[in-house]
Write a protein that holds these residues in place. Structure first.
Motif, PDB file in Angstrom:
ATOM      1  N   LEU A 117       0.852  -1.183   0.000  1.00  0.00           N
ATOM      2  CA  LEU A 117       0.000   0.000   0.000  1.00  0.00           C
ATOM      3  C   LEU A 117       0.894   1.241   0.000  1.00  0.00           C
ATOM      4  CD1 LEU A 117      -2.649  -1.057   2.679  1.00  0.00           C
ATOM      5  CD2 LEU A 117      -3.101  -0.720   0.224  1.00  0.00           C
ATOM      6  N   PRO A 118       0.415   2.381  -0.497  1.00  0.00           N
ATOM      7  CA  PRO A 118       1.225   3.603  -0.498  1.00  0.00           C
ATOM      8  C   PRO A 118       1.648   3.987   0.919  1.00  0.00           C
ATOM      9  CG  PRO A 118      -0.693   3.866  -1.895  1.00  0.00           C
ATOM     10  CD  PRO A 118      -0.885   2.584  -1.161  1.00  0.00           C
ATOM     11  N   SER A 119       2.869   4.499   1.048  1.00  0.00           N
ATOM     12  CA  SER A 119       3.349   4.958   2.362  1.00  0.00           C
ATOM     13  C   SER A 119       2.583   6.193   2.820  1.00  0.00           C
ATOM     14  CB  SER A 119       4.854   5.256   2.302  1.00  0.00           C
ATOM     15  OG  SER A 119       5.126   6.260   1.320  1.00  0.00           O
ATOM     16  N   ASP A 120       2.064   6.976   1.875  1.00  0.00           N
ATOM     17  CA  ASP A 120       1.215   8.119   2.214  1.00  0.00           C
ATOM     18  C   ASP A 120      -0.182   7.586   2.531  1.00  0.00           C
ATOM     19  OD1 ASP A 120      -0.128  10.480   2.496  1.00  0.00           O
ATOM     20  OD2 ASP A 120       0.102  11.137   0.413  1.00  0.00           O
ATOM     21  N   THR A 121      -0.483   7.463   3.819  1.00  0.00           N
ATOM     22  CA  THR A 121      -1.754   6.848   4.224  1.00  0.00           C
ATOM     23  C   THR A 121      -2.969   7.623   3.713  1.00  0.00           C
ATOM     24  OG1 THR A 121      -1.649   8.026   6.341  1.00  0.00           O
ATOM     25  CG2 THR A 121      -0.729   5.796   6.275  1.00  0.00           C
ATOM     26  N   GLY A 122      -2.811   8.919   3.508  1.00  0.00           N
ATOM     27  CA  GLY A 122      -3.919   9.727   3.016  1.00  0.00           C
ATOM     28  C   GLY A 122      -4.303   9.425   1.583  1.00  0.00           C
ATOM     29  N   SER A 123      -3.442   8.701   0.876  1.00  0.00           N
ATOM     30  CA  SER A 123      -3.720   8.370  -0.523  1.00  0.00           C
ATOM     31  C   SER A 123      -4.272   6.964  -0.708  1.00  0.00           C
ATOM     32  CB  SER A 123      -2.431   8.508  -1.354  1.00  0.00           C
ATOM     33  OG  SER A 123      -1.967   9.836  -1.348  1.00  0.00           O
ATOM     34  N   ARG A 124      -4.343   6.207   0.370  1.00  0.00           N
ATOM     35  CA  ARG A 124      -4.718   4.798   0.233  1.00  0.00           C
ATOM     36  C   ARG A 124      -6.160   4.616  -0.227  1.00  0.00           C
ATOM     37  NH1 ARG A 124      -1.540   2.020   5.433  1.00  0.00           N
ATOM     38  NH2 ARG A 124       0.570   2.375   4.555  1.00  0.00           N
ATOM     39  N   CYS A 125      -7.043   5.511   0.177  1.00  0.00           N
ATOM     40  CA  CYS A 125      -8.442   5.393  -0.258  1.00  0.00           C
ATOM     41  C   CYS A 125      -8.547   5.543  -1.775  1.00  0.00           C
ATOM     42  CB  CYS A 125      -9.299   6.445   0.436  1.00  0.00           C
ATOM     43  SG  CYS A 125      -9.570   6.135   2.198  1.00  0.00           S
ATOM     44  N   VAL A 126      -7.876   6.558  -2.310  1.00  0.00           N
ATOM     45  CA  VAL A 126      -7.896   6.776  -3.755  1.00  0.00           C
ATOM     46  C   VAL A 126      -7.253   5.596  -4.471  1.00  0.00           C
ATOM     47  CG1 VAL A 126      -7.027   8.227  -5.636  1.00  0.00           C
ATOM     48  CG2 VAL A 126      -7.895   9.278  -3.537  1.00  0.00           C
ATOM     49  N   TYR A 127      -6.134   5.118  -3.952  1.00  0.00           N
ATOM     50  CA  TYR A 127      -5.404   4.007  -4.551  1.00  0.00           C
ATOM     51  C   TYR A 127      -6.278   2.752  -4.653  1.00  0.00           C
ATOM     52  CZ  TYR A 127      -1.803   0.320  -4.858  1.00  0.00           C
ATOM     53  OH  TYR A 127      -1.044  -0.773  -5.221  1.00  0.00           O
ATOM     54  N   VAL A 128      -6.890   2.369  -3.551  1.00  0.00           N
ATOM     55  CA  VAL A 128      -7.714   1.164  -3.527  1.00  0.00           C
ATOM     56  C   VAL A 128      -8.981   1.346  -4.356  1.00  0.00           C
ATOM     57  CG1 VAL A 128      -9.168  -0.256  -2.022  1.00  0.00           C
ATOM     58  CG2 VAL A 128      -6.805   0.226  -1.372  1.00  0.00           C
ATOM     59  N   THR A 129      -9.588   2.520  -4.261  1.00  0.00           N
ATOM     60  CA  THR A 129     -10.808   2.787  -5.030  1.00  0.00           C
ATOM     61  C   THR A 129     -10.560   2.677  -6.521  1.00  0.00           C
ATOM     62  OG1 THR A 129     -11.751   4.227  -3.314  1.00  0.00           O
ATOM     63  CG2 THR A 129     -12.536   4.548  -5.563  1.00  0.00           C
ATOM     64  N   ARG A 130      -9.443   3.237  -6.984  1.00  0.00           N
ATOM     65  CA  ARG A 130      -9.114   3.159  -8.407  1.00  0.00           C
ATOM     66  C   ARG A 130      -8.867   1.710  -8.834  1.00  0.00           C
ATOM     67  NH1 ARG A 130      -5.961   7.841  -9.993  1.00  0.00           N
ATOM     68  NH2 ARG A 130      -5.178   6.636 -11.783  1.00  0.00           N
ATOM     69  N   GLN A 131      -8.211   0.931  -7.982  1.00  0.00           N
ATOM     70  CA  GLN A 131      -7.995  -0.481  -8.306  1.00  0.00           C
ATOM     71  C   GLN A 131      -9.328  -1.213  -8.464  1.00  0.00           C
ATOM     72  OE1 GLN A 131      -5.357  -1.931  -5.174  1.00  0.00           O
ATOM     73  NE2 GLN A 131      -3.659  -1.958  -6.627  1.00  0.00           N
ATOM     74  N   ILE A 132     -10.247  -0.939  -7.563  1.00  0.00           N
ATOM     75  CA  ILE A 132     -11.563  -1.579  -7.631  1.00  0.00           C
ATOM     76  C   ILE A 132     -12.288  -1.173  -8.910  1.00  0.00           C
ATOM     77  CG2 ILE A 132     -13.857  -1.658  -6.562  1.00  0.00           C
ATOM     78  CD1 ILE A 132     -12.391  -1.346  -3.833  1.00  0.00           C
ATOM     79  N   GLN A 133     -12.206   0.104  -9.265  1.00  0.00           N
ATOM     80  CA  GLN A 133     -12.850   0.583 -10.490  1.00  0.00           C
ATOM     81  C   GLN A 133     -12.290  -0.125 -11.718  1.00  0.00           C
ATOM     82  OE1 GLN A 133     -12.255   4.938  -9.234  1.00  0.00           O
ATOM     83  NE2 GLN A 133     -13.993   5.083 -10.629  1.00  0.00           N
ATOM     84  N   VAL A 134     -10.963  -0.286 -11.760  1.00  0.00           N
ATOM     85  CA  VAL A 134     -10.337  -0.959 -12.898  1.00  0.00           C
ATOM     86  C   VAL A 134     -10.785  -2.418 -12.974  1.00  0.00           C
ATOM     87  CG1 VAL A 134      -8.131  -1.789 -13.829  1.00  0.00           C
ATOM     88  CG2 VAL A 134      -8.334   0.566 -12.994  1.00  0.00           C
ATOM     89  N   LYS A 135     -10.775  -3.098 -11.828  1.00  0.00           N
ATOM     90  CA  LYS A 135     -11.150  -4.519 -11.835  1.00  0.00           C
ATOM     91  C   LYS A 135     -12.613  -4.694 -12.233  1.00  0.00           C
ATOM     92  CE  LYS A 135      -7.512  -6.709  -9.421  1.00  0.00           C
ATOM     93  NZ  LYS A 135      -7.106  -8.044  -8.990  1.00  0.00           N
ATOM     94  N   ALA A 136     -13.463  -3.798 -11.773  1.00  0.00           N
ATOM     95  CA  ALA A 136     -14.876  -3.883 -12.143  1.00  0.00           C
ATOM     96  C   ALA A 136     -15.068  -3.573 -13.629  1.00  0.00           C
ATOM     97  CB  ALA A 136     -15.696  -2.924 -11.291  1.00  0.00           C
ATOM     98  N   LYS A 137     -14.349  -2.607 -14.130  1.00  0.00           N
ATOM     99  CA  LYS A 137     -14.505  -2.185 -15.531  1.00  0.00           C
ATOM    100  C   LYS A 137     -14.121  -3.298 -16.495  1.00  0.00           C
ATOM    101  CE  LYS A 137     -13.040   1.477 -18.748  1.00  0.00           C
ATOM    102  NZ  LYS A 137     -12.303   2.773 -18.855  1.00  0.00           N
ATOM    103  N   TYR A 138     -13.075  -4.056 -16.140  1.00  0.00           N
ATOM    104  CA  TYR A 138     -12.583  -5.071 -17.067  1.00  0.00           C
ATOM    105  C   TYR A 138     -12.939  -6.499 -16.639  1.00  0.00           C
ATOM    106  CZ  TYR A 138     -10.131  -1.311 -19.388  1.00  0.00           C
ATOM    107  OH  TYR A 138      -9.850  -0.153 -20.074  1.00  0.00           O
ATOM    108  N   GLY A 139     -13.814  -6.628 -15.669  1.00  0.00           N
ATOM    109  CA  GLY A 139     -14.295  -7.949 -15.288  1.00  0.00           C
ATOM    110  C   GLY A 139     -13.241  -8.823 -14.643  1.00  0.00           C
ATOM    111  N   LEU A 140     -12.299  -8.209 -13.922  1.00  0.00           N
ATOM    112  CA  LEU A 140     -11.262  -8.963 -13.225  1.00  0.00           C
ATOM    113  C   LEU A 140     -11.755  -9.345 -11.837  1.00  0.00           C
ATOM    114  CD1 LEU A 140      -8.181  -6.739 -14.161  1.00  0.00           C
ATOM    115  CD2 LEU A 140      -9.164  -8.671 -15.437  1.00  0.00           C
ATOM    116  N   TRP A 141     -11.142 -10.359 -11.242  1.00  0.00           N
ATOM    117  CA  TRP A 141     -11.532 -10.742  -9.893  1.00  0.00           C
ATOM    118  C   TRP A 141     -10.466 -10.343  -8.873  1.00  0.00           C
ATOM    119  CZ3 TRP A 141     -10.656 -15.050 -13.368  1.00  0.00           C
ATOM    120  CH2 TRP A 141      -9.502 -15.795 -13.112  1.00  0.00           C
ATOM    121  N   VAL A 142     -10.741 -10.591  -7.611  1.00  0.00           N
ATOM    122  CA  VAL A 142      -9.798 -10.326  -6.518  1.00  0.00           C
ATOM    123  C   VAL A 142      -9.553 -11.622  -5.758  1.00  0.00           C
ATOM    124  CG1 VAL A 142     -10.349  -7.881  -6.202  1.00  0.00           C
ATOM    125  CG2 VAL A 142     -11.727  -9.609  -5.033  1.00  0.00           C
TER     126      VAL A 142
END
Length: 254
Positions: A213-238
């Motif tokens: 996870l990013p060392s800047d804790t304030g950016s982790r929400c954006v980081y994880v949210t964007r990952q989720i958006q990408v996985k949902a957009k392209y039908g990837l799983w977790v």
């Protein structure tokens, strides 16, 4: 006694007037609807080509739009809809074969994807006439640090373009099932790409959210949210551990 030519013209005048009026109405309707364009009409608006020299932009340089962050509640709902599965086994991942050549001009704006993202994420940029970002300043999403970017054989590595969902992870979580065109779209999608400091990107490597996870804790929400958006957009799983890590981060997001 036969009618004179004058009388014939007088009798046809109302019909001629109706024809002219009808033509005017049709032309007006076409112009209003946009079917008729004036001479010199440019459907791309003001997309002129210019030689920017040492600064500014060149060509049709509409930079990639900054992805809008979705609320944590929406991200949690999207995460809940993702399939949970272990990494897939099978064909070994190969960057160029599976996701195409890096940094193509997929949006045909005259600039390759790398320079589009640099132009989007850096401030105070200078660009050459061939669209290359020569310099600028980055506030890294991962570390929160400000990094001065200057293009060069060694200095360019101080700012790198990261795939938020590592391409090897995307390959093992459903990417093998996508078409070549879909994989290349994923690899060049502005939602999936972020300019970051080179040290953080090298530290992340191919790790998912359960491993890094990013060392800047304030950016982790954006980081994880964007990952989720990408996985949902392209039908990837977790994976199960990845989903748990994402859920934990989202629980503390505003």
């Amino acid at each position: 006694m036969p009618r004179t030519p004058r009388r014939r013209r007088q009798q046809n005048t109302p019909l001629l007037g109706l024809v002219v009026l009808g033509a005017v109405l049709v032309i007006g309707a076409l112009a209003t609807s946009g079917a008729l364009k004036p001479l010199g009409y440019d459907p791309a608006g003001s997309s002129s080509t210019s030689d920017a020299g040492s600064s500014g932009t060149a060509g049709t340089t509409d930079a990639a739009a900054t992805p809008a962050a979705i609320p944590a509640a929406a991200a949690r709902k999207s995460l809940a809809g993702l399939t949970v599965r272990p990494w897939a086994t099978g064909v070994r991942y190969d960057r160029e074969r599976d996701f195409g050549d890096a940094w193509r001009d997929v949006d045909h704006n005259g600039c390759d994807t790398r320079n589009d993202i640099l132009a989007r994420d850096l401030t105070s940029i200078t660009r050459s006439a061939d669209c290359k970002v020569r310099s600028g300043t980055l506030r890294s999403l991962y570390s929160g640090e400000k990094v001065a970017f200057v293009r060069g054989p060694e200095s360019s590595e101080e700012v790198q373009i990261d795939h938020l969902v590592p391409l090897s992870d995307a390959w093992r979580t459903g990417g093998q099932n996508l078409t070549q065109a879909q994989r290349e779209a994923l690899a060049n999608d502005p939602l999936e790409l972020q300019a970051v400091d080179g040290h953080s990107n090298n530290s992340k490597g191919n790790k998912n959210a359960a491993e890094w996870l990013p060392s800047d804790t304030g950016s982790r929400c954006v980081y994880v949210t964007r990952q989720i958006q990408v996985k949902a957009k392209y039908g990837l799983w977790v994976t199960s551990s990845e989903r748990a890590a994402m859920s934990r981060i989202l629980s503390s997001c505003p």
